[in-house]
Design a protein around this motif. Structure first.
Motif, mmCIF file in Angstrom:
data_model
loop_
_atom_site.group_PDB
_atom_site.id
_atom_site.type_symbol
_atom_site.label_atom_id
_atom_site.label_comp_id
_atom_site.label_asym_id
_atom_site.label_seq_id
_atom_site.Cartn_x
_atom_site.Cartn_y
_atom_site.Cartn_z
ATOM 1 N N ARG A 144 -1.167 -12.550 -11.724
ATOM 2 C CA ARG A 144 0.012 -12.668 -10.868
ATOM 3 C C ARG A 144 1.183 -13.302 -11.617
ATOM 4 N NH1 ARG A 144 -3.102 -14.891 -5.394
ATOM 5 N NH2 ARG A 144 -5.001 -13.666 -5.764
ATOM 6 N N ASP A 217 -7.817 -17.667 -1.003
ATOM 7 C CA ASP A 217 -6.917 -17.558 0.148
ATOM 8 C C ASP A 217 -7.299 -16.425 1.093
ATOM 9 O OD1 ASP A 217 -6.228 -15.623 -1.679
ATOM 10 O OD2 ASP A 217 -4.121 -16.192 -1.835
ATOM 11 N N HIS A 227 -7.587 -13.196 7.318
ATOM 12 C CA HIS A 227 -6.930 -12.693 6.115
ATOM 13 C C HIS A 227 -7.621 -11.480 5.491
ATOM 14 C CE1 HIS A 227 -4.851 -16.849 5.361
ATOM 15 N NE2 HIS A 227 -4.369 -16.191 6.403
ATOM 16 N N PHE A 289 0.004 -9.277 0.154
ATOM 17 C CA PHE A 289 -0.854 -10.261 0.808
ATOM 18 C C PHE A 289 -0.023 -11.474 1.199
ATOM 19 C CE2 PHE A 289 -3.703 -13.970 0.671
ATOM 20 C CZ PHE A 289 -4.560 -13.596 1.694
ATOM 21 N N GLY A 290 -0.285 -11.991 2.361
ATOM 22 C CA GLY A 290 0.478 -13.117 2.912
ATOM 23 C C GLY A 290 0.964 -12.685 4.271
ATOM 24 N N PRO A 291 2.019 -11.838 4.294
ATOM 25 C CA PRO A 291 2.394 -11.290 5.592
ATOM 26 C C PRO A 291 1.350 -10.304 6.118
ATOM 27 C CG PRO A 291 3.749 -10.354 3.844
ATOM 28 C CD PRO A 291 2.968 -11.473 3.237
#
Length: 346
Positions: A144, A217, A227, A289-291
């Motif tokens: 990343r 995460d 998630h 990823f996240g929203p």
């Protein structure tokens, strides 16, 4: 089901364990993947005498040593080329290709692409830990942005490659995702095995030394439900215990997350998963990823004729009505005869 799959053989996990000591760092995700594979093979009725594991270079590429079957530990990035040769030499063999994000997406990216577009009938397991583990923690093609490593001490500025997006763009007909300790990994491996053609499975794998907990995460038990989006063909795209789902914004042609009230996913506009829909598969792979949750399971599965069937079929057609005659072949075309003795001047 693979038409070339031999009659099922009864085995146990022990039958697939070699006599070699398994050597990875304590806590490495490769241990979990190895056991998942060794537990899955008996359920598939696979035959150790008919199974070949082919790997390149990297931590994951030690895999063939630990499976009681045939195996090739090849050179960096070239496992797809060797696997292609093995399959063409004996198309009845069951080929499993083991690679990593460095081996398969960097030096081996070219070979991976061609194996997928040709659609060789094999299972490709790409272990993605987003780092070079064997060579001591340099950043990899999938690291990343901001990843600090010996080769990026100030943080990587590269945008990471997405293995599944790469595979789709290369023409792969089967794309799936799972993670090392996930209980669903065997089911994903089974789906890959039953697909006739190149089955590409990205497996998120924890590198305990150089990239520890990179995927926590979405893999940790406390956050997994909210998630992770586990995809099943024909079923609604629901997550967070059914309280949220994925819908298609038909004006913007993008996916978005919606709330689901009282389990009425249809009223919320949640779409059902269709493994043959390549456009939606692309969107699922590229969801940030996240929203969005992490899309896992079989994302795309749409079989087409395999490479070895085409090659061997073409060869069989070319040989129709012909008799093999090496002497005639060598004498064909422009030839000449050398006469005389050793005493003759040159």
């Amino acid at each position: 089901m693979n038409d070339m799959t031999p009659i099922a053989v009864k085995t146990t996990l022990k039958d697939w364990e070699s006599d070699q000591e398994v050597r990875w760092c304590p806590g490495c995700g490769d241990y979990a993947i190895l056991k998942a594979v060794q537990r899955t093979l008996p359920e598939l009725g696979a035959d150790p005498a008919n199974t070949v594991f082919v790997s390149g270079i990297g931590c994951s590429s030690r895999f063939p040593y630990y499976v009681e079957s045939y195996g090739f530990h090849t050179i960096h990035g070239r496992a797809p080329a060797v696997a292609t040769g093995v399959k063409l030499a004996n198309p009845e063999l069951d080929i499993w290709l083991v690679t990593g994000d460095g081996d398969g997406m960097s030096i081996g990216g070219n070979h991976t692409m061609h194996l997928l577009r040709r659609n060789l009938n094999c299972q490709v397991m790409l272990f993605n830990n987003e780092i070079y583990g064997l060579t001591k923690g340099q950043y990899s093609p999938t690291s990343r942005e901001g990843t600090s490593s010996p080769t990026t001490p100030l943080g990587s500025v590269d945008r990471p490659a997405l293995p599944c997006a790469f595979a789709l763009g290369s023409g792969a007909r089967f794309i799936a995702r799972a993670y090392d300790t996930g209980k669903q990994l065997p089911d994903v491996l089974k789906a890959a095995y039953y697909h006739r053609g190149a089955a590409f499975v990205e497996i998120f794998q924890n590198c305990i030394v150089y990239n520890k907990d990179r995927f926590a995460d979405f893999t940790e038990k406390a956050v997994a439900d909210s998630h992770q989006l586990w995809l099943k063909d024909g079923e609604p795209m629901l997550f967070a215990k059914g309280t949220k789902g994925i819908t298609l914004d038909r004006e913007a042609l993008t996916l978005k997350v919606v709330d689901v009230v009282d389990g009425d996913w249809q009223a919320a506009g949640v779409i059902t998963h269709n493994v043959k829909n390549k456009a939606i598969a692309h969107m699922l792979v590229e969801m940030p990823f996240g929203p969005f949750p992490m899309a896992l399971g079989v994302l795309f599965d749409d079989a087409r004729p395999t490479y070895e069937d085409a090659v061997l079929g073409q060869d069989a057609k070319a040989r129709e009505g012909k008799v093999a005659d090496l002497g005639k072949l060598l004498a064909k075309g422009q030839t000449w005869t050398v006469s005389g003795t050793a005493a003759d001047p040159i």
